[in-house]
Design a protein around this motif. Sequence first.
Motif, PDB file in Angstrom:
ATOM      1  N   GLU A 275       0.829  -1.210   0.000  1.00 15.18           N
ATOM      2  CA  GLU A 275       0.000   0.000   0.000  1.00 15.18           C
ATOM      3  C   GLU A 275       0.865   1.262   0.000  1.00 15.18           C
ATOM      4  O   GLU A 275       0.560   2.238  -0.702  1.00 15.18           O
ATOM      5  CB  GLU A 275      -0.928  -0.005   1.225  1.00 15.18           C
ATOM      6  CG  GLU A 275      -2.038  -1.060   1.169  1.00 15.18           C
ATOM      7  CD  GLU A 275      -1.530  -2.487   1.334  1.00 15.18           C
ATOM      8  OE1 GLU A 275      -2.193  -3.408   0.803  1.00 15.18           O
ATOM      9  OE2 GLU A 275      -0.462  -2.685   1.956  1.00 15.18           O
ATOM     10  N   GLU A 276       1.947   1.253   0.779  1.00 14.81           N
ATOM     11  CA  GLU A 276       2.866   2.393   0.773  1.00 14.81           C
ATOM     12  C   GLU A 276       3.500   2.573  -0.604  1.00 14.81           C
ATOM     13  O   GLU A 276       3.681   3.701  -1.092  1.00 14.81           O
ATOM     14  CB  GLU A 276       3.969   2.181   1.814  1.00 14.81           C
ATOM     15  CG  GLU A 276       3.511   2.319   3.249  1.00 14.81           C
ATOM     16  CD  GLU A 276       4.618   1.939   4.215  1.00 14.81           C
ATOM     17  OE1 GLU A 276       5.134   2.847   4.910  1.00 14.81           O
ATOM     18  OE2 GLU A 276       4.986   0.754   4.277  1.00 14.81           O
ATOM     19  N   THR A 277       3.842   1.472  -1.245  1.00 15.87           N
ATOM     20  CA  THR A 277       4.462   1.528  -2.569  1.00 15.87           C
ATOM     21  C   THR A 277       3.506   2.120  -3.602  1.00 15.87           C
ATOM     22  O   THR A 277       3.885   2.990  -4.395  1.00 15.87           O
ATOM     23  CB  THR A 277       4.909   0.122  -2.999  1.00 15.87           C
ATOM     24  OG1 THR A 277       5.981  -0.297  -2.158  1.00 15.87           O
ATOM     25  CG2 THR A 277       5.361   0.104  -4.441  1.00 15.87           C
ATOM     26  N   LEU A 278       2.251   1.667  -3.599  1.00 14.52           N
ATOM     27  CA  LEU A 278       1.290   2.173  -4.581  1.00 14.52           C
ATOM     28  C   LEU A 278       0.966   3.646  -4.324  1.00 14.52           C
ATOM     29  O   LEU A 278       0.766   4.419  -5.264  1.00 14.52           O
ATOM     30  CB  LEU A 278       0.022   1.326  -4.561  1.00 14.52           C
ATOM     31  CG  LEU A 278       0.220  -0.142  -4.958  1.00 14.52           C
ATOM     32  CD1 LEU A 278      -1.097  -0.901  -4.891  1.00 14.52           C
ATOM     33  CD2 LEU A 278       0.831  -0.250  -6.349  1.00 14.52           C
ATOM     34  N   ALA A 279       0.937   4.046  -3.060  1.00 17.60           N
ATOM     35  CA  ALA A 279       0.731   5.460  -2.738  1.00 17.60           C
ATOM     36  C   ALA A 279       1.917   6.293  -3.236  1.00 17.60           C
ATOM     37  O   ALA A 279       1.736   7.402  -3.759  1.00 17.60           O
ATOM     38  CB  ALA A 279       0.541   5.642  -1.238  1.00 17.60           C
ATOM     39  N   ALA A 280       3.129   5.770  -3.079  1.00 16.06           N
ATOM     40  CA  ALA A 280       4.319   6.481  -3.553  1.00 16.06           C
ATOM     41  C   ALA A 280       4.326   6.578  -5.070  1.00 16.06           C
ATOM     42  O   ALA A 280       4.768   7.590  -5.639  1.00 16.06           O
ATOM     43  CB  ALA A 280       5.574   5.777  -3.058  1.00 16.06           C
ATOM     44  N   GLN A 281       3.845   5.542  -5.748  1.00 16.16           N
ATOM     45  CA  GLN A 281       3.758   5.570  -7.207  1.00 16.16           C
ATOM     46  C   GLN A 281       2.867   6.731  -7.668  1.00 16.16           C
ATOM     47  O   GLN A 281       3.227   7.504  -8.569  1.00 16.16           O
ATOM     48  CB  GLN A 281       3.189   4.247  -7.721  1.00 16.16           C
ATOM     49  CG  GLN A 281       3.057   4.180  -9.246  1.00 16.16           C
ATOM     50  CD  GLN A 281       2.245   2.976  -9.701  1.00 16.16           C
ATOM     51  OE1 GLN A 281       1.333   2.516  -8.991  1.00 16.16           O
ATOM     52  NE2 GLN A 281       2.553   2.459 -10.875  1.00 16.16           N
ATOM     53  N   ARG A 282       1.710   6.867  -7.029  1.00 17.09           N
ATOM     54  CA  ARG A 282       0.798   7.961  -7.377  1.00 17.09           C
ATOM     55  C   ARG A 282       1.390   9.319  -7.009  1.00 17.09           C
ATOM     56  O   ARG A 282       1.258  10.297  -7.755  1.00 17.09           O
ATOM     57  CB  ARG A 282      -0.545   7.769  -6.668  1.00 17.09           C
ATOM     58  CG  ARG A 282      -1.377   6.617  -7.225  1.00 17.09           C
ATOM     59  CD  ARG A 282      -2.686   6.481  -6.459  1.00 17.09           C
ATOM     60  NE  ARG A 282      -3.540   5.457  -7.011  1.00 17.09           N
ATOM     61  CZ  ARG A 282      -4.431   5.645  -7.979  1.00 17.09           C
ATOM     62  NH1 ARG A 282      -4.559   6.853  -8.511  1.00 17.09           N
ATOM     63  NH2 ARG A 282      -5.173   4.651  -8.414  1.00 17.09           N
ATOM     64  N   LEU A 283       2.042   9.403  -5.862  1.00 16.14           N
ATOM     65  CA  LEU A 283       2.627  10.660  -5.409  1.00 16.14           C
ATOM     66  C   LEU A 283       3.708  11.135  -6.375  1.00 16.14           C
ATOM     67  O   LEU A 283       3.782  12.329  -6.712  1.00 16.14           O
ATOM     68  CB  LEU A 283       3.215  10.484  -4.004  1.00 16.14           C
ATOM     69  CG  LEU A 283       3.900  11.711  -3.393  1.00 16.14           C
ATOM     70  CD1 LEU A 283       2.890  12.838  -3.173  1.00 16.14           C
ATOM     71  CD2 LEU A 283       4.572  11.333  -2.074  1.00 16.14           C
ATOM     72  N   LEU A 284       4.533  10.231  -6.832  1.00 20.92           N
ATOM     73  CA  LEU A 284       5.612  10.591  -7.751  1.00 20.92           C
ATOM     74  C   LEU A 284       5.041  11.113  -9.068  1.00 20.92           C
ATOM     75  O   LEU A 284       5.561  12.087  -9.641  1.00 20.92           O
ATOM     76  CB  LEU A 284       6.500   9.373  -7.999  1.00 20.92           C
ATOM     77  CG  LEU A 284       7.824   9.575  -8.727  1.00 20.92           C
ATOM     78  CD1 LEU A 284       8.705  10.589  -8.007  1.00 20.92           C
ATOM     79  CD2 LEU A 284       8.551   8.244  -8.865  1.00 20.92           C
ATOM     80  N   ALA A 285       3.988  10.484  -9.550  1.00 19.89           N
ATOM     81  CA  ALA A 285       3.369  10.939 -10.796  1.00 19.89           C
ATOM     82  C   ALA A 285       2.673  12.286 -10.613  1.00 19.89           C
ATOM     83  O   ALA A 285       2.846  13.208 -11.419  1.00 19.89           O
ATOM     84  CB  ALA A 285       2.368   9.899 -11.293  1.00 19.89           C
ATOM     85  N   ALA A 286       1.896  12.414  -9.532  1.00 24.95           N
ATOM     86  CA  ALA A 286       1.082  13.618  -9.344  1.00 24.95           C
ATOM     87  C   ALA A 286       1.901  14.821  -8.901  1.00 24.95           C
ATOM     88  O   ALA A 286       1.492  15.969  -9.118  1.00 24.95           O
ATOM     89  CB  ALA A 286      -0.011  13.337  -8.303  1.00 24.95           C
ATOM     90  N   THR A 287       3.079  14.588  -8.292  1.00 26.60           N
ATOM     91  CA  THR A 287       3.880  15.692  -7.760  1.00 26.60           C
ATOM     92  C   THR A 287       5.029  16.073  -8.678  1.00 26.60           C
ATOM     93  O   THR A 287       5.343  17.256  -8.839  1.00 26.60           O
ATOM     94  CB  THR A 287       4.454  15.321  -6.378  1.00 26.60           C
ATOM     95  OG1 THR A 287       3.377  14.929  -5.518  1.00 26.60           O
ATOM     96  CG2 THR A 287       5.178  16.501  -5.747  1.00 26.60           C
ATOM     97  N   GLU A 288       5.670  15.083  -9.309  1.00 35.09           N
ATOM     98  CA  GLU A 288       6.865  15.358 -10.112  1.00 35.09           C
ATOM     99  C   GLU A 288       6.738  14.955 -11.578  1.00 35.09           C
ATOM    100  O   GLU A 288       7.670  15.144 -12.355  1.00 35.09           O
ATOM    101  CB  GLU A 288       8.087  14.646  -9.499  1.00 35.09           C
ATOM    102  CG  GLU A 288       8.419  15.089  -8.074  1.00 35.09           C
ATOM    103  CD  GLU A 288       9.063  16.470  -8.007  1.00 35.09           C
ATOM    104  OE1 GLU A 288       9.250  17.096  -9.069  1.00 35.09           O
ATOM    105  OE2 GLU A 288       9.387  16.918  -6.878  1.00 35.09           O
ATOM    106  N   GLY A 289       5.583  14.372 -11.954  1.00 33.73           N
ATOM    107  CA  GLY A 289       5.371  14.034 -13.358  1.00 33.73           C
ATOM    108  C   GLY A 289       6.068  12.777 -13.819  1.00 33.73           C
ATOM    109  O   GLY A 289       6.207  12.543 -15.020  1.00 33.73           O
ATOM    110  N   LEU A 290       6.486  11.920 -12.896  1.00 36.59           N
ATOM    111  CA  LEU A 290       7.194  10.691 -13.244  1.00 36.59           C
ATOM    112  C   LEU A 290       6.301   9.490 -12.935  1.00 36.59           C
ATOM    113  O   LEU A 290       5.993   9.215 -11.772  1.00 36.59           O
ATOM    114  CB  LEU A 290       8.501  10.591 -12.459  1.00 36.59           C
ATOM    115  CG  LEU A 290       9.574  11.616 -12.844  1.00 36.59           C
ATOM    116  CD1 LEU A 290      10.702  11.613 -11.807  1.00 36.59           C
ATOM    117  CD2 LEU A 290      10.129  11.307 -14.224  1.00 36.59           C
TER     118      LEU A 290
END
Length: 361
Positions: A275-290
Motif C-alpha cells: 500500500e505504501e508503494t502504490l501510494a508512492a507511485q501515485r505521489l511521484l506521478a502527481a507531484t513530479e510528473g514521473l
Amino acid sequence: MMSGLGRFAADLPAVSRYVTLGEGGTPLLALDRLAARFGLAGLSAKVESANPTGSYKDRVAAMSLSLALDRGNPGWIATSSGNAGLAFAAYGVRAGLPGFLCVVAGAPPGKLIPLVPYGIGLAAVTDVGDGGSGRSGAGLMELVRDAARRHELFLGITANRYNPDGMRGIETIGYELAEQLPDTTQVYVPTGGGGLLASLARGLAHRGVPAAVVACQPAGCAPIVRFLDGELARPVIERCDTRVSALQLPEPPDGDLAVAAVIGSGGWGTSVSDEETLAAQRLLAATEGLFVEPASATGLAAVIRDVAAGRLGGTDHPVLVLTGAGWKDLDRFAAAAERIPEVGLGGVAERVDRWAGEVRS
C-alpha cells in the motif's frame, strides 16, 4: 560523445562491438517539490525508465548480447518477470540472435504483451512470482541454466550468480551517477534478486562515490532487509506475498552480494508495504510528473518511511533509482479509466468550467 555502454568500454568486459539501441545516459532529475515536502536537502531520481525498452535491464541486455556475439553463441535464453524479457527480446533482435524466454505466468499483461512482436520463444511458468516458493524460483533458474549448456546458448538470467559479465552493464548506472551527482548521500535501490544493487554499488565504488546504498523491498518479500535487520540467519525466506512485480524473489540469487554491498557502503535496508508503494507511485506521478512501475516506487516509499523514522534529515540528498516505466503495469488503473465521464460536444464547456472552479478553490 559516444552513446550506449561503449562510452565506458575501458571499465567493462572487452567485446569487438557493442549491440546498442541507445541505452544509458539516462537523466538525473531533481525532485524539488518532494525534497521540500520531506525536509531533505535534496532528492533526485535516476530515470532508468528512459532506456529504450523502459527499464534498466537494457544495460544488462546490451552487455549480454554483445558478449553473446563475441563468444559465438547461436542464441540466448533467460528468465523474466517482464523487464528483462523485453530488453533481451529487443536487443536479441538487434544482435540477430534468436532467443527463448521463461516468463512469470502472473506478470502484468503490460509486460507480457509487448514480447509478442519480437518473435522469440516463450513459456509462461506457473509456481513462481507472487505466492511462489524460493525453491521453485531457484529451480527455474537451474533448469534454464541446464538448457543453456545443452544448446550452447548465452545464459541471460539477470543475476551475478548466472551472468556475471552481462551484469557488468549495470555498473554504468554508478559511473553516470558519479558524473551527475558525486556528493549524493544515499542511493535507494529497489531490490528483488539483489543483482541491481550489488552491480550498481560496484560501479559507485569503482568511481569513489561514498554514498550509502539502501536496499528497498516489499514487506511481503524482504529477505535481504530482514537479514540486515538481524531477523534471518540467511537472506532467504520460504515464499513471497507481494503484488509488486519484479521484486518477488524469496530466494534472491545475489542476496549475499547485495548484503555485502549494503554493509560495505554503510547503508541499510528498508521494507515497505504494498500500500505504501502504490501510494508512492501515485505521489511521484502527481507531484513530479514521473510515472513508474510499482517496483520503482518502493524507493520513494522507503525514503518516506526513513524520514519518518529519523534515518534521513535536512542534510541528506538521496537518489531514487527508478527502474522501470509505469506503462508496463497499467491494470490497477483500468477501473479508474473506465470512470472517466463521457460528455457530448454540448457538455464540454460545462465540464471544463466545473473543473476550473475546483482547481481554483
